[in-house]
Write an enzyme that holds these catalytic residues in place. Structure first.
Site, PDB file in Angstrom:
ATOM      1  N   ASP A   1      -7.350  -4.499   5.840  1.00 48.09           N
ATOM      2  CA  ASP A   1      -7.458  -4.557   7.296  1.00 48.09           C
ATOM      3  C   ASP A   1      -8.791  -4.010   7.785  1.00 48.09           C
ATOM      4  OD1 ASP A   1      -6.974  -1.896   6.637  1.00 48.09           O
ATOM      5  OD2 ASP A   1      -4.965  -1.880   7.494  1.00 48.09           O
TER       6      ASP A   1
ATOM      7  N   HIS B   1       4.500   1.743   8.068  1.00 50.83           N
ATOM      8  CA  HIS B   1       3.630   0.553   8.066  1.00 50.83           C
ATOM      9  C   HIS B   1       2.877   0.430   6.743  1.00 50.83           C
ATOM     10  CE1 HIS B   1       0.006   2.824  10.036  1.00 50.83           C
ATOM     11  NE2 HIS B   1      -0.086   2.888   8.736  1.00 50.83           N
TER      12      HIS B   1
END
Ligand code: PGA
Length: 244
Positions: A67, A136
């Site tokens: 990410d 997450h």
């Protein structure tokens, strides 16, 4: 799921190093899925040490990061590209053309499509993961569908707080509010998954990930469905487990 419980962060990092080196030695042109955050720092330091001392080569390795914040340029000290250079790439013999981190600027929707295509074209031999205190993985926050591919993310308040504390001198206003993240389906496509969890603040997420029923409420719990997933944890992160 293979669960490895160790004493502390140092031991977790050394176990993770062995697994990474195994992949690299078996396949010198492997595609490595990499992660940022405080968790992999010692692993990356150990990979640098190993490269320096033992000469493990990364000249044919390709890397793909999970990410990137949206709104930070690659040379911004808090961008994930910068983090990876500082913590790993700058001291390896890796070709920077083989290093891939989602772009944090330009047309975000176009970047999601392009990065997803890149992942489809380069299947990952291993994906390294940390885990958020809310479960997450990457920036796939609770509620992200298991079928998700590379996508634009609005960061949850808890993640902004965690990251402000660790990386932005406590200043929440400086943490970008959006990111580009591999989706859960991209992560699950990796041949092998290695998750490292250390510290008491991960204990609840780890308990659900291992002992709960897979649910989008705790994204990491999807890993129960992966055929080759190893979770390395220290005593604090394992402290709420009943079965291990
Ligand atoms: P950390 O973050 O390694 O800084 O604890 C992990 C994550 O949020 O995925």
């Amino acid at each position: 799921m293979k669960v490895i419980k160790v004493k502390d962060y140092e031991e977790a990092s050394q176990k993770a190093l062995n697994i990474m080196l195994d992949v690299i030695k078996n396949k010198p042109d492997a595609n490595l899925g990499l992660a940022t955050g405080s968790t992999p720092k010692r692993l990356y330091e150990s990979m640098r040490e190993d490269h320096r001392i033992n000469g493990t080569s990364y000249s044919d390795i390709k890397t793909f990061n999970l990410d990137e914040y949206f709104g930070l340029s690659p040379d911004h000290p808090q961008s994930y590209y910068y983090f990876m250079c500082q913590n790993l790439f700058d001291e390896l013999d890796i070709n920077l053309d083989n290093v891939h981190v989602p772009k944090g600027s330009g047309d975000i929707d176009e970047e999601c499509v392009n990065y997803n295509q890149l992942l489809n074209d380069n299947p990952l031999d291993i994906q390294l993961l940390g885990i958020g205190s809310n479960g997450h993985i990457g920036f796939n926050e609770p509620g992200t569908p298991f079928e998700s591919t590379t996508h634009k993310v609005d960061l949850k308040e808890s993640t902004i707080k965690d990251n402000a504390r660790l990386f932005f001198n406590g200043n929440e206003d400086e943490v970008p509010k959006q990111a580009v993240s591999m989706g859960i389906a991209n992560i699950m496509n990796a041949k092998k998954i290695l998750l490292i969890a250390c510290g008491q603040n991960k204990a609840k997420a780890i308990k659900y990930t291992i002992e709960g029923k897979p649910s989008i409420d705790v994204p990491a719990s999807v890993l129960q469905n992966h055929p080759d997933c190893t979770i390395i944890m220290d005593e604090a992160a394992a402290s709420l487990l009943e079965t291990h």
